[in-house]
Enzyme design. Structure first.
Site, PDB file in Angstrom:
ATOM      1  N   GLY A 100       0.942  -1.254  -0.022  1.00 10.15           N
ATOM      2  CA  GLY A 100      -0.047  -0.025   0.067  1.00 10.15           C
ATOM      3  C   GLY A 100       0.977   1.103   0.020  1.00 10.15           C
ATOM      4  N   GLY A 102       2.575   3.678   1.540  1.00 14.95           N
ATOM      5  CA  GLY A 102       3.459   3.851   2.649  1.00 14.95           C
ATOM      6  C   GLY A 102       3.716   5.324   3.098  1.00 14.95           C
ATOM      7  CG  ASP A 134      10.773   7.884   7.387  1.00 15.06           C
ATOM      8  OD1 ASP A 134      10.199   7.545   6.385  1.00 15.06           O
ATOM      9  OD2 ASP A 134      11.717   8.492   7.438  1.00 15.06           O
ATOM     10  N   GLY A 135       7.212   7.142   6.321  1.00 15.27           N
ATOM     11  CA  GLY A 135       6.360   7.885   5.472  1.00 15.27           C
ATOM     12  C   GLY A 135       7.221   9.061   4.908  1.00 15.27           C
ATOM     13  NE  ARG A 199       0.691   2.287  -6.697  1.00 22.19           N
ATOM     14  CZ  ARG A 199       2.134   2.615  -6.596  1.00 22.19           C
ATOM     15  NH1 ARG A 199       3.209   1.893  -6.764  1.00 22.19           N
ATOM     16  NH2 ARG A 199       2.203   4.073  -6.640  1.00 22.19           N
ATOM     17  CG  ASP A 269       5.004  -3.329  -4.951  1.00 23.22           C
ATOM     18  OD1 ASP A 269       5.739  -4.265  -5.382  1.00 23.22           O
ATOM     19  OD2 ASP A 269       5.606  -2.377  -4.291  1.00 23.22           O
ATOM     20  CG  ASN A 270       7.386  -0.686  -7.446  1.00 25.80           C
ATOM     21  OD1 ASN A 270       6.538   0.172  -6.854  1.00 25.80           O
ATOM     22  ND2 ASN A 270       8.501  -0.950  -7.308  1.00 25.80           N
ATOM     23  CG  ASP A 279       6.180   3.504  -7.231  1.00 26.78           C
ATOM     24  OD1 ASP A 279       5.500   4.406  -7.380  1.00 26.78           O
ATOM     25  OD2 ASP A 279       5.800   2.449  -6.322  1.00 26.78           O
TER      26      ASP A 279
HETATM   27  P1  AMP Z   1       9.064   0.717  -3.240  1.00 27.00           P
HETATM   28  O1  AMP Z   1      10.081  -0.186  -3.198  1.00 27.00           O
HETATM   29  O2  AMP Z   1       9.388   2.181  -3.051  1.00 27.00           O
HETATM   30  O3  AMP Z   1       8.320   0.512  -4.313  1.00 27.00           O
HETATM   31  O4  AMP Z   1       8.176   0.673  -1.822  1.00 27.00           O
HETATM   32  C1  AMP Z   1       7.564  -0.738  -1.574  1.00 27.00           C
HETATM   33  C2  AMP Z   1       6.688  -0.357  -0.382  1.00 27.00           C
HETATM   34  O5  AMP Z   1       7.287   0.262   0.840  1.00 27.00           O
HETATM   35  C3  AMP Z   1       5.290   0.519  -0.778  1.00 27.00           C
HETATM   36  O6  AMP Z   1       4.457   0.071  -0.033  1.00 27.00           O
HETATM   37  C4  AMP Z   1       5.944   1.916  -0.215  1.00 27.00           C
HETATM   38  O7  AMP Z   1       4.746   2.752   0.289  1.00 27.00           O
HETATM   39  C5  AMP Z   1       6.722   1.469   0.985  1.00 27.00           C
HETATM   40  N1  AMP Z   1       7.660   2.588   1.456  1.00 27.00           N
HETATM   41  C6  AMP Z   1       8.883   2.884   0.978  1.00 27.00           C
HETATM   42  N2  AMP Z   1       9.619   3.872   1.710  1.00 27.00           N
HETATM   43  C7  AMP Z   1       8.586   4.261   2.468  1.00 27.00           C
HETATM   44  C8  AMP Z   1       8.718   5.012   3.641  1.00 27.00           C
HETATM   45  N3  AMP Z   1       9.753   6.064   4.044  1.00 27.00           N
HETATM   46  N4  AMP Z   1       7.642   5.284   4.574  1.00 27.00           N
HETATM   47  C9  AMP Z   1       6.701   4.424   4.309  1.00 27.00           C
HETATM   48  N5  AMP Z   1       6.657   3.543   3.530  1.00 27.00           N
HETATM   49  C10 AMP Z   1       7.608   3.260   2.500  1.00 27.00           C
HETATM   50 MG    MG Z   2       6.410   1.307  -4.932  1.00 25.97          MG
END
Ligand code: AMP
Ligand code: MG
Length: 509
Positions: A100, A102, A134-135, A199, A269-270, A279
């Site tokens: 989801g 994040g 940390d979002g 996605r 998810d990407n 992404d």
């Molecule tokens: P990604 O590899 O960037 O596609 O991220 C995979 C998952 O990790 C997704 O659900 C993102 O929303 C979550 N995510 C990545 N970085 C963060 C972050 N700094 N804080 C919260 N969720 C994250």
């Molecule tokens: Mg992603």
């Protein structure tokens, strides 16, 4: 007359109005079964300052002013109903369960009169999907996302867009290479824009948890708003829709191969349901033409997402999407047709693009061999992909001398092989390659890894001039732009060969 601001746009909420959501708003990380989204609020930031702005995206939206308070997440405008999307995904081949948004928060959808566009802040705080993180997003990744999404669009590669980049005034701690050396970095938020941020994993999460009812609602809503030429009411309708998704995905990946882009994290998810590049994390651009190259250090062992494997991974990901939709089909075996359309579309686009890169005019038997001999020659010694193809885009016969700027090591140029290949190519095009077509297929300027790094180094010192210059140069990637040639039409400098951020990137962003 007042300038058009975000509040004068026509805000909609088709996604959350049309799909099941979370009963609870906000709140900490948790599982949210049965939902496609959770209502959330961006977290206020201490000092949002606008640093980058895409006037092109603003024009598309009909926006004339940049409100950094809203784009930095400090203020919501009437009509916005912000939410985080729930999705799952296969990460590096393994089902990872609920992921989801994040750290991405959708502000709302805008009806531009020509279609719906979703506006989403990336890095604006935690959501129920933040898991352990940390979002937040850091400046370096935000610059990479802003510049690359806009550059991709101008290259003709389908991509999510970026409207703005705002620094937050907050420090974010990251262990950049996951080696136990955390450091504080400036935080930033990119406002990204796309048809939607749905996605493959948005569908998978419901299929994998056996929630066919929610899956059906999501499919119906997606087809209704984003694929109005299709219908989700029958096997035929679903199949035609999925064929379109497959074909769009194939087209985008063929473009990646054409321009030398490596996504780096093609987890399901990407993967955008619209076939957009989405992404921007540890992506990279080929400098030396090396099909086994991946920028993603997290993937260094298996190189699952290396340049030369992207088309195959695309098929694997399409297969996961098709599996996810299967519970809605009366005759699930027919799904194979959609996978066939992916392969057929990829083959067709790939052949066409190679023939454009070489100015062949059309594709004929024997061209495969001409191309594979070329790509193996490109790997004999380090050879810059972008420069090589650009130098080849001429209408008089080149010899290896003409191509010299593309080689990294003078002493290692396989000159005889090159001259022999150039003879064959020249015979194939009968002395008249389609130069104009070549110049549109072989960009002169791409966002090389070290170029993005120079923009980041300056921005981290408060100087956005390099980022802004790159944004301008990359608006016209196929134009000669002689004023920028010496600086940006250039092989990777030695300092960048092993520098973190240039040759190595992690998912830490
Ligand atoms: P990604 O590899 O960037 O596609 O991220 C995979 C998952 O990790 C997704 O659900 C993102 O929303 C979550 N995510 C990545 N970085 C963060 C972050 N700094 N804080 C919260 N969720 C994250
Ligand atoms: Mg992603």
């Amino acid at each position: 007359m007042a300038q058009k601001s975000l509040s004068s746009l026509s805000w909609k909420s088709h996604f959350i109005d049309g799909t099941p959501g979370d009963d609870e708003a906000g709140g900490g990380p948790r599982q949210v079964p049965g939902a496609c989204w959770s209502r959330v609020r961006p977290e206020p930031m201490p000092n949002p300052v606008l640093r980058m702005w895409s006037s092109e995206v603003a024009d598309t939206l009909g926006l004339e002013v940049a409100e950094e308070g809203v784009l930095g997440g400090n203020r919501i405008i009437r009509g916005m109903d912000p939410y985080a999307q729930r999705y799952g995904g296969h990460q590096f081949g393994n089902w990872a369960g609920q992921l989801g948004d994040g750290r991405a928060i959708t502000l709302g959808e805008v009806d531009t009169g020509k279609g719906i566009l979703e506006l989403q802040l990336k890095g604006s705080g935690r959501t129920p999907y933040s898991r352990f993180a940390d979002g937040r997003a850091v400046l370096r990744s935000s610059i990479r996302e802003f510049l690359c999404s806009e550059a991709m669009h101008r290259l003709g590669v389908p991509s999510t867009r970026a409207l703005s980049l705002v620094t937050t005034g907050e420090e974010v701690v990251r262990d950049m290479m996951y080696d136990g050396r955390p450091a504080a970095e400036p935080g930033a938020i990119v406002c990204r824009v796309a048809d939607s941020f749905i996605r493959f994993g948005s569908f998978q999460i419901h299929a994998m948890t056996g929630d066919v009812a929610t899956l059906r609602e999501l499919v119906k809503n997606t087809v209704k708003h984003h694929f109005p030429n299709h219908s989700a009411d029958s096997d035929n309708g679903l199949l035609e829709w999925l064929k379109e998704v497959s074909e769009r995905t194939a087209l985008t990946i063929a473009h990646w191969m054409r321009v030398g882009f490596v996504h780096g994290v093609m987890n399901t998810d990407n993967m955008s349901i619209h076939g957009l590049t989405i992404d921007y994390g540890p992506y990279g651009w080929l400098e030396g033409f090396d099909p086994s190259w991946t920028p993603n250090t997290t993937d260094a062992a298996t190189r699952r997402y290396r340049y030369g494997r992207q088309a195959e991974v695309g098929a694997w990901n399409i297969a996961r999407l098709l599996e996810a939709i299967t519970p809605l089909m009366q005759e699930p075996m027919r799904m194979n047709d959609a996978l066939d359309s992916y392969y057929n579309a990829y083959r067709e686009h790939s052949s066409r693009m190679w023939s454009e890169k070489l100015g062949l005019g059309y594709f004929e038997d024997g061209d495969d061999k001409l191309i594979s001999d070329l790509t193996s020659m490109l790997q004999m010694t380090e050879t810059d992909m972008t420069i090589l193809f650009r130098l080849l885009s001429i209408d008089h016969k080149p010899n290896v001398e003409h191509l010299r700027p593309a080689f990294y090591k003078e002493g290692e140029i396989p000159s005889e092989k090159w001259d022999a290949w150039l003879d064959r190519w020249w015979a194939r095009v009968e002395g008249a390659p389609e130069k104009a077509v070549m110049l549109q297929a072989n960009p002169k300027y791409v966002l090389r890894n070290w170029m993005a790094q120079l923009a980041i180094d300056a921005a981290e010192k408060g100087d956005y001039s390099v980022a802004k210059e790159l944004y301008e140069v990359l608006k016209y990637p196929y134009d000669e732009q002689p004023e920028y040639e010496g600086k940006w039409f250039s092989k990777r400098p030695e300092w960048a060969r092993n520098r973190i951020g240039c040759s190595m990137l992690s998912c830490s962003s």
